[in-house]
Every structure is written in C-alpha cells, then in structure tokens.
Design a protein around this motif. Structure first.
Motif, PDB file in Angstrom:
ATOM      1  N   GLY D 120       0.733  -1.259   0.106  1.00  0.00           N
ATOM      2  CA  GLY D 120       0.010  -0.083   0.081  1.00  0.00           C
ATOM      3  C   GLY D 120       0.955   1.056   0.003  1.00  0.00           C
ATOM      4  N   CYS D 121       1.898   1.269   0.719  1.00  0.00           N
ATOM      5  CA  CYS D 121       2.783   2.357   0.853  1.00  0.00           C
ATOM      6  C   CYS D 121       3.418   2.722  -0.352  1.00  0.00           C
ATOM      7  CB  CYS D 121       3.687   2.190   2.023  1.00  0.00           C
ATOM      8  SG  CYS D 121       3.217   2.266   3.681  1.00  0.00           S
ATOM      9  N   GLY D 122       3.872   1.582  -1.082  1.00  0.00           N
ATOM     10  CA  GLY D 122       4.469   1.554  -2.222  1.00  0.00           C
ATOM     11  C   GLY D 122       3.505   2.307  -3.392  1.00  0.00           C
ATOM     12  N   LEU D 123       2.331   1.645  -3.418  1.00  0.00           N
ATOM     13  CA  LEU D 123       1.288   2.021  -4.481  1.00  0.00           C
ATOM     14  C   LEU D 123       1.181   3.447  -4.224  1.00  0.00           C
ATOM     15  CD1 LEU D 123      -1.328  -0.723  -4.002  1.00  0.00           C
ATOM     16  CD2 LEU D 123       0.190   0.044  -5.935  1.00  0.00           C
ATOM     17  N   PHE D 124       0.995   4.031  -2.860  1.00  0.00           N
ATOM     18  CA  PHE D 124       0.878   5.523  -2.964  1.00  0.00           C
ATOM     19  C   PHE D 124       2.018   6.349  -3.449  1.00  0.00           C
ATOM     20  CE2 PHE D 124       1.019   9.171  -0.249  1.00  0.00           C
ATOM     21  CZ  PHE D 124      -0.181   9.693  -0.436  1.00  0.00           C
ATOM     22  N   ASN D 125       3.190   5.868  -3.100  1.00  0.00           N
ATOM     23  CA  ASN D 125       4.288   6.435  -3.807  1.00  0.00           C
ATOM     24  C   ASN D 125       4.151   6.629  -5.281  1.00  0.00           C
ATOM     25  OD1 ASN D 125       5.585   6.915  -1.531  1.00  0.00           O
ATOM     26  ND2 ASN D 125       7.162   5.014  -1.334  1.00  0.00           N
TER      27      ASN D 125
END
Ligand code: ATP
Ligand code: ATP
Ligand code: RIP
Ligand code: MG
Ligand code: MG
Lengths: 330, 319, 515, 330
Positions: D120-125
């Motif tokens: 999720g964090c990566g997707l947000f980035n």
C-alpha cells in the motif's frame, strides 16, 4: 546512461510534447513559479499562527534556512551536471573542525584553511568521478564516510568549544538588523545564479548535464567542468560549516550530518532535475526557505513530535504538488 | 573455562552502585589475560565517549584488552546488531553493550548466553536476558529536571521541552518523567515539546521558534546536553538569559562549564565514565561467579551553579 | 490559404475508393503558435499517401496526433468502420490498427533488437520466449536488413541500424494504417529498396500508408498521392503525375528554388586541390583497419559505404572522439596527437555528427546556446559570455539556414527534426574550421535548405577548407564531391575521382563488394 | 554517470567505438564481474583475518546482508525505471509494527497485513509519481517522513515485544544449517532476476527506465509499470521488516532507518544505473554482500571506530574501482 536516446526530460516532469508551453517566455514564468508552493505554505501558516507572519519571524526563517540554502546551491551545480554529492554534510563537519582548530591563530587563516579543506574534499570527489569515471553516487557515499572519519579523528571525536567572538560576529552576526548568514546565503545564490546565466562555465555546466557527449564533441572540457562543480560544492559546504559553527558556538565532528538529503530536497523543490541540465540556484534558495518555513511553522503550531514527521512529509509533497498544479494551469 | 554461569538468577532486583562493594567485596582481579568487547551506540557524542573512556580506564587497570566498536549513528538498529554479532563471534571474555533500542541486541545477548559469555548492558536501553544492566533511572532524570524547574519557579510559569530522537528509549523515558512530574506542579505549564533529534542546531532553531510563540517562557528542558547548549544559544540570541532557565541532561564537560559560567542553569548528570568503570567491574565479578543483581543503579545528580565544583571531569576517551 | 488552394479542394473531393482514415480540420497550437491550421488528410486502402513539406511545416506533428502521442487543439479523426475517434494515446492507436515509424528514433538502447521490435506486445508476467522472438524478428528484418542480428543490443547499433529496428517494430504490429515519418533518412539504397518492397506488399494487402520524406526520387517511386503542407496548411494535393519536379519543389519551399548546382560549376582556386592538408596514415580503431586518407585544401571528399562500413567511425577517429589503436594524423604536415575532441578543435577540425540527439543537441538549451556551444573561446571574454556578439552570429545563421522558428530563444527540443539538424550545422559554421567532417549533414533536411547547405559546403571549400562528407545519398555525393572514398568493413577500399563516368550504380557495386 | 563512456554491447556486429570488448560472450563476463570487487574484498580480508574465512563467518555475512539485499532488490527495480525510493526504511518500520501488532492473531494474517501495508505504501508512492507526475525524489523523501510518523504514532513510539516464536522460526530460523533470511534473500533476488530477464514486465521496466518515450510509443502502460515497481519495493521492504523483527524479536517504530542509502549503495555497486535501464537483482545481492562483508571484516580486524568511517568509505570506493579496472582491461 546511454547518450543515444531521447533527451531526458526533467524530473519535475517537463511538459511533454503537447503541454501548453512554448518558448522561453513561458519557461521563465514556469521557473519562477517554484515560489508558488512556498508562498502557499506561508499563507497557510500565517492563517494558522499569528506569530508566523511577524517580520522578525520571517527573518528568523531566512536565518534558519541559510545553512541549507548555501549547501543546496553547491548541490544544485552538481546536480545540474547530472551528478550528486552525498558528502556535503561530512565536508561541513571536517572543514569546520579544521577551521575551528585554527581560529585562535586568526580568522582569515582559519577561514582560508577551512575553505581549502572544503575545496580539497570536493576536488578529490571530482577527480575520482571525472578522471577515474567512478559512479558519483558511490564516490560521494564513500567520501561521506571517509571525511566524517577524518573529522572525528582530527580531535579524537571531541567538539571544539569557545569559538572566537569575532568569528561568530562575522558568520552569525547582524548587519542592519539582517543576520549575516542570510546575507551570505543570498549572495551565494545570486552569484551562482549569475554564473549559471552569464558565464561560459555556467553554460558548460548545463551542457554537461544536458548532454555530456554533445558537450565533449563541442570541445568542452567535461572533466574540468565536473571537477569544478564538486570543488564548488565542497567550498560552499565549508562556508555553510562556518555559519553552523558561528551559530552554535562550537565545532562538532558530527556537524552537518543529514545535510545531503536536505540540500537535494531544496534543490529539487527549487526546480533542479536529478537527470541533469536543469536547475537554478535562486530556485534552490527558495526551496531551502520552503523547508525552513515549514519547520518553523510546525514548531510555532507546536505539532507533536511524531505528528511532525507526518506533517513535514505531507507539506513537502503538497508544496511541490501546488507548484505543479499551478504550472499546469498556465 | 569459568565454572559458573555468567547469567546468575534469583538475586535482588537491583542494587545501588555504591552498595556493590559492601555486598560483594572488592573487585576480583582476573587470573588470566582477558579480552573484553564493548559495542556502543555511537562515539560521536561526548556522553558515549565518556562511557568508553571509563571502560578503557578500568580495563587498563587490570590489563584487560578491550575492543570498542560503534554503530554508524544513534538510530541504525541493524548495523549495530550485525556489528555485535561479529564481535561476539570473536568470543570475547565479556561483552559490554549499549544498545540502540531495548530490543535490537536481544539476539546477541541470547547467543552470548548460549556461550556463557557475560553481557553487561550499559545505559540506557535495556535488553532482556542480559547478565546485568548498569545504568541510571531515565524516568527519574526527567522528573529531576521538572523538580529543578519547580524549585526555580515555585510560582509557576511556561516551560518547554526539546526532545531527543523520536523513538529512542532514553528520550521516551526522559520525556515521560518530565511531563508526568510537571503534572504535579500545575502552575508550571508545558507550552511546547518539540523534536531536537539530539542535534544542537535543530535544538537551537526549535528554541528560537518556540520563544517567538511563547515570549513568556521561563524554562526549557532539553533531553541531552548537546541540545541544551543549542537551546542556550537561542536563549542568548534572544537576550533572554535572565528569563529562561535552561536545563540539560548528561553532565558533559561543556555543559558543566556552561553551568559554572551561569549560562545553563543545570544539567541532570549521569556519570558515563563511572558507568563504564562499573560495567568492567561487573564483568569481572560475573566472571568470578558473583551473583550480581540484574540492575546496578548508577548515580545521577542535578548539577547546578552551587555544586558544579564538586564534579571534576574524568579523563577523555582515546579512539 | 489552405482552403482557397484549388488542389486542396480537388483533393477533398477525390473520395472514390472510400478512405480508411480521415483527419479533418486538424489544428494544433503550441502556446500561441499554430503548428497546424486546419489540415485535412485522408488515406485510402491500398495506397501510399506522401506527405511533403519543408522543415517545420507540421508533418510530424500531424503524425503524432494521428498516433495519439499528442492531442489536437481541434479537429477530428475518422476511422473507417469505427467513426470519429479520440486517440487517447499510442496504446489506443495501436489497438485500433494505427502504426507510426517516428522521425526521432525512440528505441530502448539497453534492450536487444528483437526485444525492441516486439516491445509492448506482451504484458504482465507473460514469458517472453526470446528464441522465438528472435526468429520472428529475423523474419521481419530479412526484407530490409538481413545482416542485422536480432540479439544485438540496440545501444551497439549505428543510426541506420536503429532506423531499421524502428521500422521493424511498427511492421511487427501490423495494423491497417501505417505512417512512416522520414524512415529512410539514415538508410542506404539497399535498405531503402528493401523497405519499399515491404511497403508495396502492405499496399497489396489493402493497408493505408502515409509516407513522409524529403527525398523527391523516393516520392516519385512510391507515392500514389501527394499532400504538401506549408506553415501548417495544406497547399497542394494530387497524384505525382499532377506535378513536375520543379513545381513540387517550389510548392514545398514556397518559392522558386535555384536549380541544383552542378559539380563542375565550382571554381577551384588555383593550387588548392593539390595541397594536401590533413593526412591520416594507417588509422586503426576497434572498427577501422589501417585507413590511409588525405584531404586537400579546397576539396570536398565524399565517403560512401554500406551501413556499418565504418564511415562514422572514421570521422570520429579523425576528430579524436574515439581512441586510436594505431596510426597517426598530420595536419599541414605536422603530426598532431588528438587526445580528445578539444585537441581536434584546437587543430582546426570540426565534426558535425550523425546522431543529432545523442551527440549534438543539448535539449534544455535554446537555439542560441546550442549554436554557440563550440564557440565559447570566441564568444566569451574573461569567462563572461558576450551576449550581443553571440546573438549576432546566431541570428546570421538562423537566417542563412532558414531555421524555424527563427527565434534564438526557442528551446531546441521544440524544433522540428530538420531544424534541429540545421542548428547542429550552424554550430560548426559559427565556430569555423579548416577541416569540416560532415556525417550525414542533410539528413532530414528539406529540399530548399538542402540546396542551401550544399552551397555552403561549396563555399567552405572555395575558401580553402577541406570538407569531408559522409552521405548515404549517393546522388548527393556525386553531385557535391571531388573525390569519393568507398568504405567496407572498416577499410577504405577505393577512392574514385568523380567524373561523368562514375554512376550511382557503380558506386553501390563498389560499396557492396560486388566488383 | 559513467557507463556512458562504454555503451554496453551485446551484439555480434562489432561494439561501439572505444570499448575494448567485442561480442556477447565478453559482455556477460563483464556483467558477472560485478563480483570482482566483492571477491577481491573477500581475499583481502581472508588474508588479514583468520576468522574471516571460516564457513560459519561466511554464513554470518550472508545473514547480515540479507535484509539489505531484499530491500536492495526492490530498490533495483525502482532504479531501473529511473526512479528512486527513499521511503523504504520507513516502510520497513511501519509494516513491521502493523505486522507485529497482529501476530498474536495468527502468523498468516499478520504477514498478510504487513505485506499489504508495504505494498500500500508503495502504491501510494507510485501513484503520486506516475499519475500526479511529482518528482520521485520529493515524493519518497516526503513519504519517508510520513510513514515513519505513522509507525511512531501507531504505538505512541513504543516497540512491540514478545514476537511469536513460530514467526521468528519462519523469518529468522534455519533450514539445514542455512539461516532462512539467507534463503529468502536468495529467492527474492533470483525471482526478481528471472522476472527482469524473462517476463514482459521485466522488459517493460528496462524500457521505461531506458527510454520512457519509446516505452510509451510502444504502447507500454508506463504509469502501471512505475506504480508496479514502487509497490514491489514496498512489499519487499515489508518482507525485510519481518526478518528484522524476527531477528531481534521485537518491532521497533524506528526500524529500518538509514536503509535507503544502504540499499541504493548495494544496487549501484551491483551495476544498477541511477539513470535507468540498467540493473540486475543478482548484482544487487552481490552488492549487499560486499557491503556486509566489508563491515564484518573491518570489525573482525578491530579497526577503531573512527577509522572505520574512513575504511568503510575507502573500501566501497576501491571495490567499485577494482571492478571498473578489471572491466576496462578486458
Ligand atoms: N512541443 C512543441 N512545442 C512548441 N512547438 C512545437 C512543439 N512541437 C513542434 N513544434 C513546432 O511545430 C512546428 C512543426 O513541427 P513538426 O515537427 O511537425 O515539423 P515537420 O514538418 O515534421 O518538420 P521536419 O521536416 O523538420 O521534421 C515547428 O515549428 C516546431 O517548432
Ligand atoms: N556514434 C557512435 N558511437 C559509438 N559507436 C558507434 C557510433 N556510430 C556507430 N557506431 C558503431 O560503429 C559501427 C560502425 O558503424 P558506422 O556508423 O561507423 O558505419 P557507417 O558506415 O557510418 O554506417 P551508418 O550509415 O550506419 O552510420 C556501428 O555498427 C556501431 O556499432
Ligand atoms: O545522545 C544521548 C546522550 O546524550 C545521553 O543522554 C544518553 O542518551 C543518548 O543517546
Ligand atoms: Mg518531422
Ligand atoms: Mg554513420
């Protein structure tokens, strides 16, 4: 890597074909708009905190941004050649230790020695990168560690206290109510801007970053340009180190750690592209002020420590986003 | 080679460092050549250099060779873990540790236990299962700072705090002690508590900003002395030395000097050098099979202008 | 102007066989500048529709809009069987059967030829099956450049080879409308013939082809219909038979062109041709084998050869751009050590490289700075740039080479391909030299500017400079050069004095080793 | 950076001007030579320290390198697209806190949640970078701070102790004498390598980094590729976080800080170019091992702390230099 493909557009995504801009006039407006995020930030904080907008606080923000601004200007020049300098913080530490150890023998001597150390460190970086063709990231990651080690070894890890008052007055005093660090940072950014804009070296920097092979085939001494920007970055780091020492009244071997990310952040917020050829020392100054204002504002609002992490990150992203949106509009 | 367990159990919870000698007798001199290792958080900090100097000096007395290693900075958990593992693989006779966190060296302590190599954890993060812990009560440090400010301003006033690196255990405990004790003094109001990241410039800038928002501020507590010195610079720049009392923590030499010059008002001192000395002694005791309790409470004291003369500086660390 | 042109009107009416593509009243503005002012273009099944126009006329812009690489300001695109469409991007275009060989090569240098050809055809975690891709790639390449290895990394290819790959990539996609934007600018005659055979096959399969080129003989050879653009408007439309050569040229250039100069027209200052100036002996590099070459003062020397024969290598070696393995270079009788281009420039040598984007242009700089890039010695004092002096020089070359738009402050990356090429040439004319090495100087240059550049080369020679020209257009070499060297496999295998007995065919035979 | 000078060839048709190599076979050797610096380093340390070369120490080095290796593999994928991910360390911290808070409810659930947070964090980035076209450096500099803040806020700065034994056995146990982190790191590097080499997505990653315009014109969904690599980097950071938690038996909100530079270092030593299109997950594994071996060796030699700064930096530079020299020779 491959000089052979599409010219790299900027990291701040330059308008691809089809964006509404053409020609330099608009480019200029767009460049200047680096300030949009900054202005917005100021407006928000001013609305939230009554202390924020007071003139003395604005001066304070400039003061608190000045060290980063100076490092960021050097970083900008490096980044414009498509390089990177992770060693700036360690150069701050090492050169300020050397300077502080000599300040008893006279300010001029100490300053000269400190600057020489800074430039020397930068030259060393530059030579490894330009002549031995080692990757800039690795070289400066390495020297970040090496220079820090020397700073520690120099006094066996001890800070140097009792910095000369005269020195402190020069590098952290005031002139007509304006802190000298602010004046120095402004001067540095302005000179760098003029250099980029009006001198052959400035254009060579852009050319090397924009298309190294084209620069080389045009007879530009690419190696020399690269060495030069690293030396300038080193020298400016030393200068920033002096202000640090003057402000805190001591030279610490750990001084400057973490400066690299701050400086790259300011440069990129200010419009520099890590892919070379783009950057503006005045923009980086604005970038540093943006970061400084943010820290100042969050403190005035007394945002709790853990939430400051969240707020800091969010504000940085939002500032760039606001800038981007207004650019697109036009 | 030693016949006893280096991890004694079933003794008293803690003992004051000054009572150790009375209870266990003189430090037993080693019967053979010993080699100790000390893995610390960082050596780029006078406090931790002080501990290392104490270790060096006491080990020197017994001709013990000590290898001293430090992590890159005060937050690299894994770097320090790897470092300590490597050091342990050399099988020192005793392993002294100052962990980054309460947990990051747990596996090292576990492996050392398996090898029966005593592990002495030195201030301020603790690690479960270690042979013993030499350190002071970090929560009490924060409380003492609050008490001191109260003694200066019985009538109350606005105070602020500059915090150490977020997430580090000592910062957490000092903040806890300071804030909780302040609640006892409702007139002392904590108007700002801001990060200083153990960094002098950060503390300086934060204090300048806080002073702006809170011009009536009367005191600032900083979680360590490096930051306190920065806080004082900010106070001095604002020409508020008379109004704002600066209190630090650690008792490093420059802070004491500042206190004796009437600049900083106080520092809640730990005695890093003594902690280093004590920990070498505890290692020797453990190797001599003494049932050392799991916590050796090392001293702390509020150093202010009145008593600063009674705290001379110990010898410096040699890298 | 467009609407009133009689030819344009005729063109719009000629809808006998139904068009499979119609672009209607396409307008494209860039910040106030209209690159396209309401262009109509239609393509029928089984025809080759040539799109002509001078540099900057708007040809590539129109193609980029067709391919969805940029959106039109107004106007619409109608596809047979689908109706009006908004082409949202290249992916959309490809899905609808539209392909484009773009003018600026856009390949991934780090990926092999086969990978580039089939790039984007598979998605997600699908396995690539490289051997199969290579076999398929070889089949596509066979018709144009059979020697090209499908497993070669694109970064190791010459410009021409890359252009072949670019073409192959589009062919691999199939599709019913395929646009070629100057596909032959780097190709040699053999490869071009291969391409034309392929295009004829596409025609016979009922596909619609749009073909852009500045080479008139190609147009006559392959086009069924012609549309001429000028300044973003259609100025003429018809079949090749409707126009004679001069008429077409003047439609494109917007004025009556001077007849191409004849080789023999050039006055030769006494003695020049006999004074050797640059002498290279036994030059060897990675790719060159013991090349001996002498350039005389006032001479124009041509270099012909197949793709990969080493012409580019030779001029780079003469310029000190690549390290020598052996051999020496003497100028005016004195041996010089060229440790890099800077030394060569100091010795009075200039190189106009073949790969303008990779080796010449600094995209984020404006036209002025790009032109001035090799002249800092002259145009700066004490490190400060003499802005007015530079501006004067730059304006002169903008005029002389009719670079458009003519504003020195335009970012060079916004120029059309041909205009970028002129900027590169201007850089070295501005710098000045005694020896000029031109590698494919007229690549992508329109007919009007080409004659101007030819005239310029001649005047350089007349003033006593030595000029070396690499060109894949043999007629150009025959027309321009005093002598022509033929390269093959890194060797200079023959030097021919150009007289009336030398023909294109004989040169091609020499180059391919058939004699 | 430097690979400009020597465009890599793979082709039978002769290589570009100036490179000493010819043909595909040699190119392979050259790629493999990433290991040269590493091997040299091992040789030097083995000569200097008898403990270094013992099998148990070699296994220890692998164990100590495994966390960085996993993060570095994710970073490599990002860097190959010409991106950068500074937030990896904070993702390690945040995802491991979330995982640890749930591990009482079952390992599978906890691991799934942790990985989901990482991705999720990566997707947000990725979305901010690909869709909003914000500069990767700024976005991930910002989220580095934001995610760290969340990790601290999640438990109010407290570590989570008492991690389940079963969990620890999986992520820091042994199989046939080989520590599971080593096996996981090897598997991750291998899978990533195979993906890069043999799948469409892998080729798209190279294409986006090598020439984004070309990728777009080939119909590649550039945005999706970018989002994908950031998501993978986030997911792998979470995985690295699990190993960290399992190794120390607790989850720390500050876990992972400083990982970004280490991971970029490993990737670049392993042959990745920050200018995109170049990189090899297996090389990055070797890069991580090089860094791990260096730290291990210097400690075994008991180089004094301050000198370790110097030595660390010098060794990193020398390792890359050795590699470079041997490449040039051939
Ligand atoms: N992104 C852009 N921004 C501003 N102007 C542009 C942009 N792209 C193209 N132009 C301008 O639009 C005009 C048409 O360019 P285009 O590339 O279509 O010409 P062309 O006919 O293909 O020329 P050539 O024969 O040289 O390739 C030129 O004046 C060019 O400078
Ligand atoms: N600018 C360059 N830089 C490095 N290598 C190059 C360059 N141009 C060509 N090469 C390499 O040199 C080989 C020889 O090709 P070269 O370009 O010299 O032949 P050429 O006769 O000029 O053919 P072309 O018409 O393709 O340019 C090419 O296959 C390529 O590998
Ligand atoms: O940095 C601080 C020191 O100054 C000391 O207070 C102990 O805790 C730390 O980590
Ligand atoms: Mg065009
Ligand atoms: Mg060529």
């Amino acid at each position: 890597m491959t000089s052979d493909t599409a010219p790299r557009t900027t990291a701040v995504p330059a308008p691809p074909a089809g964006t509404g801009a053409a020609g330099r006039g608009l480019d200029r407006v767009r460049k200047a708009s680096v300030a949009v995020g900054c202005v917005l930030l100021f407006a928000v904080f001013a609305a939230l905190s009554s202390s924020f907008y007071q003139p003395s606080n604005l001066v304070e923000i400039l003061l608190q941004s000045s060290i980063n601004a100076i490092v960021a200007v050097g970083m900008t020049l490096v980044v414009m050649t498509k390089g990177i300098d992770l060693s700036v913080g360690s150069i701050v530490g090492l050169s300020s230790m050397v300077m502080a150890s000599l300040v008893g023998h006279g300010i001029v001597l100490a300053v000269a020695a400190g600057i020489a150390v800074g430039i020397g460190c930068g030259l060393f970086n530059g030579v490894l990168i330009a002549k031995l063709k080692l990757p800039d990231f690795i070289v400066t990651l390495g020297t970040m560690s090496v220079y820090r080690g020397f700073a520690l070894i120099y006094t066996n890890g001890q800070p140097i206290y009792g910095i000369d008052r005269g020195f402190r007055a020069v590098f952290a005093g005031e002139v007509a109510g304006v802190p000298t660090p602010v004046l120095i940072a402004l001067a540095v950014a302005l000179v760098a801007f003029l250099m980029v804009r009006f001198t052959a070296l400035g254009e060579h920097i852009v050319a090397v970053g924009g298309n190294e092979e084209a620069a080389r085939l045009s007879g530009i001494n690419v190696d020399r340009v690269k060495i030069c920007v690293y030396a300038m970055s080193g020298g400016l780091s030393a200068l920033a180190g002096f202000i640090l020492v003057a402000r805190i009244g001591a030279a610490e071997p750990i001084g400057g750690s973490g400066f690299e990310l701050q400086a790259i952040g300011a440069a990129v917020i200010g419009g520099a592209s890590l892919f070379g050829g783009e950057g503006n020392p005045l923009g980086s100054l604005v970038g540093a002020i943006t970061l400084g204002a943010m820290r100042n504002g969050l403190t005035l609002l007394n945002v709790p420590s853990f939430w400051q992490f969240v707020a800091t990150g969010a504000v940085v992203i939002l500032a760039v986003f606001a800038d981007q949106v207004t650019r697109r509009k036009r | 080679a030693d016949s006893c367990a280096a991890y004694p159990t079933g003794t008293a919870e803690s003992i004051d460092s000054s009572a150790v000698e009375a209870k266990f007798g003189a430090v037993p001199a080693p019967k053979r050549d010993l080699r100790f290792a000390y893995v610390t958080k960082t050596l780029i900090n006078e406090f931790w250099q002080g501990v290392a100097a104490g270790v060096q000096s006491e080990a020197g007395k017994y001709n013990i060779k000590v290898d001293i290693q430090a992590a890159k900075d005060e937050s690299s958990l894994v770097d320090q873990l790897n470092l300590a593992q490597t050091v342990l693989s050399q099988k020192p006779d005793a392993l002294l540790l100052s962990p980054q966190s309460d947990t990051n060296l747990a596996p090292v302590v576990e492996s050392a236990k398996a090898l029966n190599i005593p592990t002495i954890v030195i201030d301020d993060a603790r690690t479960e299962g270690a042979s013993t812990y030499v350190g002071t009560d970090q929560v009490a440090i924060g409380s003492k700072a609050a008490d001191f400010l109260h003694s200066l301003y019985p009538g109350g006033g606005e105070v602020a705090q500059i915090e150490g690196q977020a997430g580090s255990p000592n910062a957490r405990k000092r903040i806890q002690g300071f804030t909780e004790t302040l609640k006892k003094y409702p007139d002392l109001k904590l108007v700002a508590s801001q990060p200083g990241d153990w960094d002098r410039l950060t503390a300086l800038n934060a204090t300048s900003n806080i002073l702006r928002q809170n011009p009536k501020l009367v005191g600032v507590y900083a979680n360590n002395d490096g930051m306190a010195l920065g806080v004082f610079e900010a106070v001095a720049n604002a020409k508020l030395e008379k109004q704002v009392a600066v209190v630090g923590t650690d008792g490093i030499s420059e802070a004491k000097k500042s206190v004796s010059n009437g600049e900083m008002r106080a520092t809640v001192a730990e005695f890093p050098f003594d902690e280093g000395v004590l920990s070498v002694q505890m290692a020797l005791r453990l190797l001599a099979c003494q049932p050392i309790p799991p916590w050796i409470v090392s001293p702390q004291a509020v150093i202010s202008a009145e008593n600063v003369g009674r705290f001379p500086n110990p010898p410096a660390f040699q890298n | 102007m467009a609407g009133s042109s009689p030819q344009a009107a005729v063109c719009a009416e000629q809808t006998a066989p139904p068009a499979i593509l119609r672009m209607e009243r396409i307008v494209k503005s860039f910040a106030g500048v209209q690159a396209l002012k309401g262009v109509d273009l239609d393509v029928r099944a089984g025809e080759v529709h040539a799109l002509l126009g001078e540099n900057g006329a708007g040809k590539s812009t129109l193609m980029r809009i067709l391919f969805g690489a940029m959106q039109p300001t107004s106007g619409r695109i109608v596809l047979e069987g689908i109706g009006p469409v908004v082409v949202s991007g290249p992916r959309h275009a490809l899905a609808m059967g539209i392909g484009l060989v773009s003018q600026e090569l856009s390949l991934v240098p780090q990926i092999e030829v086969a990978g580039n050809i089939f790039l984007g055809q598979a998605t997600g975690l699908a396995l690539l099956g490289r051997p199969k891709l290579r076999r398929e790639a070889a089949k596509i390449l066979a018709g144009i450049a059979p020697h090209l290895s499908p497993s070669a990394r694109v970064s190791s290819l010459s410009m021409a080879e890359r252009q072949v790959v670019e073409i192959a990539r589009t062919l691999a996609r199939g599709g019913r409308i395929i646009a070629f934007d100057e596909p032959t600018s780097s190709l040699t005659p053999a490869e071009r013939d291969g391409l034309f055979a392929t295009i004829r096959r596409l025609k016979s399969q009922g596909k619609g082809v749009i073909y852009i080129s500045h080479r008139m003989p190609e147009i006559h050879e392959i086009a069924d219909r012609i549309t001429v653009l000028r300044d973003g408007s259609v100025v003429a439309c018809g079949t090749p038979r409707d126009f004679d050569a001069d008429e077409l040229n003047s439609l494109i250039a917007g004025r009556q062109l001077a007849r191409a100069l004849q080789r023999t027209d050039r006055p030769r200052p006494a003695g020049t041709m006999t004074t050797p100036y640059l002498r290279a002996s036994r030059l060897s590099t990675e790719k060159l084998h013991s090349v001996d070459l002498t350039l005389h003062k006032g001479e124009i020397f041509g270099l012909a050869g197949l793709v990969g024969s080493g012409r580019t290598e030779l001029v780079r070696a003469l310029f000190g751009a690549d390290p020598l393995r052996g051999g020496s270079i003497a100028i005016g009788g004195r041996t010089v050590a060229l440790r890099g281009p800077a030394d060569a420039i100091a010795a009075g040598i200039a190189l106009i490289p073949e790969d303008r984007r990779g080796h010449a242009l600094v995209p984020m700089m404006d036209v002025e700075r790009n032109i001035g890039l090799a002249s800092y010695g002259r145009l700066s004092r004490f490190g400060l740039i003499m802005g007015a002096a530079r501006r004067a020089v730059v304006d002169r070359f903008i005029r002389e080479l009719s670079i458009r738009p003519g504003r020195a402050a335009t970012a060079v990356r916004l120029l059309s391909g041909g205009n970028q090429q002129k900027v590169v040439i201007a850089r070295w004319l501005a710098r000045g030299a005694d020896v000029f090495l031109f590698d494919e100087p007229t690549r992508g240059i329109d007919v009007g500017a080409k004659t101007e550049i030819h005239a310029l080369l001649r005047s350089l020679a007349e003033r006593g400079a030595s000029v070396l020209v690499v060109s894949s257009e043999i007629p150009e070499l025959l027309m321009l050069c005093d002598r022509i060297g033929v390269m093959r496999d890194g060797r200079l295998i023959r030097i021919i004095e150009t007289d009336d007995t030398v023909t294109e065919a004989s040169l091609v035979r020499a180059a391919s080793g058939e004699d």
